[in-house]
Write a protein that holds these residues in place. Structure first.
Motif, PDB file in Angstrom:
ATOM      1  N   THR A  35      11.703 -35.149  28.346  1.00 17.50           N
ATOM      2  CA  THR A  35      12.142 -34.321  27.215  1.00 17.50           C
ATOM      3  C   THR A  35      11.262 -34.578  26.004  1.00 17.50           C
ATOM      4  O   THR A  35      10.432 -33.756  25.638  1.00 17.50           O
ATOM      5  CB  THR A  35      13.622 -34.595  26.885  1.00 17.50           C
ATOM      6  N   ARG A  58      17.580 -45.368  10.990  1.00 17.52           N
ATOM      7  CA  ARG A  58      18.723 -44.548  11.436  1.00 17.52           C
ATOM      8  C   ARG A  58      20.027 -45.246  11.086  1.00 17.52           C
ATOM      9  O   ARG A  58      20.149 -46.459  11.274  1.00 17.52           O
ATOM     10  CB  ARG A  58      18.586 -44.379  12.954  1.00 17.52           C
ATOM     11  N   HIS A  67      19.401 -45.082  29.193  1.00 16.55           N
ATOM     12  CA  HIS A  67      18.613 -44.521  30.284  1.00 16.55           C
ATOM     13  C   HIS A  67      18.645 -45.477  31.472  1.00 16.55           C
ATOM     14  O   HIS A  67      18.318 -46.665  31.319  1.00 16.55           O
ATOM     15  CB  HIS A  67      17.168 -44.293  29.829  1.00 16.55           C
ATOM     16  N   THR A 117      32.938 -44.095  23.708  1.00 12.25           N
ATOM     17  CA  THR A 117      32.259 -43.310  24.751  1.00 12.25           C
ATOM     18  C   THR A 117      30.790 -43.723  24.792  1.00 12.25           C
ATOM     19  O   THR A 117      30.291 -44.354  23.857  1.00 12.25           O
ATOM     20  CB  THR A 117      32.343 -41.809  24.435  1.00 12.25           C
ATOM     21  N   ARG A 121      21.847 -41.238  30.924  1.00 13.75           N
ATOM     22  CA  ARG A 121      21.039 -40.302  31.717  1.00 13.75           C
ATOM     23  C   ARG A 121      19.995 -41.037  32.546  1.00 13.75           C
ATOM     24  O   ARG A 121      19.543 -42.137  32.167  1.00 13.75           O
ATOM     25  CB  ARG A 121      20.430 -39.203  30.845  1.00 13.75           C
ATOM     26  N   PRO A 142      16.854 -43.577  21.533  1.00 13.17           N
ATOM     27  CA  PRO A 142      16.890 -42.300  20.827  1.00 13.17           C
ATOM     28  C   PRO A 142      15.482 -41.728  20.821  1.00 13.17           C
ATOM     29  O   PRO A 142      14.543 -42.381  21.285  1.00 13.17           O
ATOM     30  CB  PRO A 142      17.287 -42.715  19.408  1.00 13.17           C
ATOM     31  N   SER A 143      15.327 -40.525  20.318  1.00 16.80           N
ATOM     32  CA  SER A 143      13.983 -39.980  20.183  1.00 16.80           C
ATOM     33  C   SER A 143      13.165 -40.892  19.257  1.00 16.80           C
ATOM     34  O   SER A 143      13.705 -41.488  18.329  1.00 16.80           O
ATOM     35  CB  SER A 143      14.062 -38.562  19.632  1.00 16.80           C
ATOM     36  N   GLU A 180      15.056 -32.187  23.460  1.00 17.15           N
ATOM     37  CA  GLU A 180      15.955 -33.228  23.955  1.00 17.15           C
ATOM     38  C   GLU A 180      16.916 -32.717  25.027  1.00 17.15           C
ATOM     39  O   GLU A 180      17.216 -31.521  25.102  1.00 17.15           O
ATOM     40  CB  GLU A 180      16.774 -33.812  22.801  1.00 17.15           C
ATOM     41  N   SER A 181      17.457 -33.689  25.787  1.00 14.78           N
ATOM     42  CA  SER A 181      18.348 -33.383  26.914  1.00 14.78           C
ATOM     43  C   SER A 181      19.609 -32.636  26.482  1.00 14.78           C
ATOM     44  O   SER A 181      20.063 -32.745  25.340  1.00 14.78           O
ATOM     45  CB  SER A 181      18.755 -34.688  27.597  1.00 14.78           C
ATOM     46  N   ILE A 183      23.433 -32.475  26.325  1.00 19.88           N
ATOM     47  CA  ILE A 183      24.495 -33.500  26.337  1.00 19.88           C
ATOM     48  C   ILE A 183      25.818 -32.844  26.738  1.00 19.88           C
ATOM     49  O   ILE A 183      26.250 -31.871  26.113  1.00 19.88           O
ATOM     50  CB  ILE A 183      24.653 -34.172  24.956  1.00 19.88           C
ATOM     51  N   ARG A 195      25.212 -30.802  22.894  1.00 20.07           N
ATOM     52  CA  ARG A 195      23.877 -30.451  22.368  1.00 20.07           C
ATOM     53  C   ARG A 195      23.183 -29.604  23.429  1.00 20.07           C
ATOM     54  O   ARG A 195      23.050 -30.040  24.574  1.00 20.07           O
ATOM     55  CB  ARG A 195      23.053 -31.716  22.083  1.00 20.07           C
ATOM     56  N   VAL A 222      29.890 -35.298  15.515  1.00 17.56           N
ATOM     57  CA  VAL A 222      29.697 -36.666  15.969  1.00 17.56           C
ATOM     58  C   VAL A 222      28.616 -37.257  15.078  1.00 17.56           C
ATOM     59  O   VAL A 222      27.676 -36.544  14.740  1.00 17.56           O
ATOM     60  CB  VAL A 222      29.105 -36.783  17.411  1.00 17.56           C
TER      61      VAL A 222
END
Ligand code: TXA
Ligand code: MG
Length: 323
Positions: A35, A58, A67, A117, A121, A142-143, A180-181, A183, A195, A222
């Motif tokens: 991604t 962040r 991952h 939660t 992936r 994260p990215s 990005e993936s 979600i 997402r 979120v």
């Protein structure tokens, strides 16, 4: 503190061993995924994961995606896993889909931003997948961009944003998807996409035989799913697809124009042609915005892309990039 960020090659096995050693030692290493590039740290080491937040700037309550090397490992990170998780995992992993599940009790709140939660992936990038399986690693990632900036789709772009702040970058070439993936929240019914990404709600629904809600059907808050995000440094403005509403030239001002079809002939514009199919457009978007950003123009103008399900992920990112 400034580090010397090493550029490691995805083709070189000693470089990859070194990347694994850095990760096991608690360092942050940017890795290619299918991604976007991710900023990885050992997910079982809360101090290593905390270093991701420092490097990116962040907020600590923004949850990370873990991952994994294979589907079976999800039981180490999640609990109360519904059968549907396995159906989706078998259909789309390795691949650009993140499943949101109740987190296993031992998982550090540093990884999940304090939530109960967890996002999981199995990535499809072969070098990363091999790193995870060979070295039995799970990495939170994260990215690999500074907070709120464009996600990187090349190692060069990672260096530009995080060079000096992380131990290393593995150069695996340009990312296949560029966005990005997808979600998917499996913790509540109806299941829903939080997402939009390369895998659509229709594709998920077809595998499950039940409707998975798409993001435009709800408005989920979120931490980390914020309104303004993915932003170039240069002011970004949308224009009509047929370029009928282009602002008039202004003395001493230049703009970059990301357009479809024929480029207009105007001396004040740097024109960048964009692909007209959704997958190739998504692959090019962050890269071309980053390129436009580095031209030193006064504004970036972007021709409105088409609508439809295949374009949802593109429109989601653009909404946040413009706001
Ligand atoms: O394709 C991708 O997903 C890339 C690559 C590197 O894998 N990763 C990525 O991570 O985009 P990041 O941190 O930039 O975006 C992850 C987002 C968070 O900002 C949050 O919105 C959501 O995923 N997320 C993660 N864990 C969550 C959780 N437990 N609950 C709700 N949302 C979560
Ligand atoms: Mg991100």
């Amino acid at each position: 503190m400034s580090l010397k960020t090493q550029l490691l090659s995805a083709q070189c096995s000693t470089d990859l061993t070194q990347a694994a050693e850095l990760l096991k030692a608690g360092e942050q290493v940017a890795v290619p995924t299918e991604t976007v590039y991710g900023l990885a740290a050992d997910a079982s080491n809360p101090d290593a994961v905390a270093g991701i937040f420092t490097a990116k700037g962040r907020p600590a309550n923004h949850p990370l995606i873990v991952h994994l090397g294979d589907v079976a490992s999800i039981t180490e990170w999640a609990t109360q896993i519904p059968d549907e998780a396995y159906k989706l995992a078998n259909a789309f992993w390795p691949g650009p889909m993140t499943l949101l599940l109740p987190r296993a009790e031992h998982v550090s709140p540093v990884v999940t931003g304090g939530l109960d939660t967890i996002g999981l992936r199995v990535p499809a990038q072969p070098v990363l997948l091999d790193l995870l399986t060979t070295h039995q690693l799970a990495v939170a990632a994260p990215s690999a961009n500074p907070y709120k900036k464009l996600s990187p789709t090349t190692a060069e772009q990672v260096m530009h944003g995080l060079g000096g702040k992380i131990a290393a970058v593995i150069d695996g070439g340009p990312c296949q998807h560029g966005l990005e993936s997808t979600i998917v929240d499996l913790t509540k019914r109806p299941f829903r996409v939080l997402r939009a990404g390369p895998i659509t709600a229709s594709e998920l629904s077809a595998v499950l035989g039940e409707t998975v809600d798409a993001p435009e059907q709800h408005d989920t808050v979120v931490p980390g799913n914020v309104g303004s995000h993915y932003q170039p440094n240069t002011r970004l403005q949308m224009v009509a697809a047929d370029l009928s509403d282009l602002p008039a030239p202004q003395p001493e001002k230049r703009a970059a124009l990301l357009h479809f079809g024929e480029a207009p002939t105007r001396d004040d514009l740097v024109c960048i042609a964009m692909p007209d199919d959704a997958a190739r457009y998504g692959q090019a978007l962050y890269h071309q915005l980053a390129q436009a950003d580095q031209l030193g123009v006064d504004e970036i103008w972007l021709a409105q892309p088409p609508h439809g399900e295949a374009w949802l992920a593109v429109h989601d990112r653009l909404r946040r990039a413009v706001s």
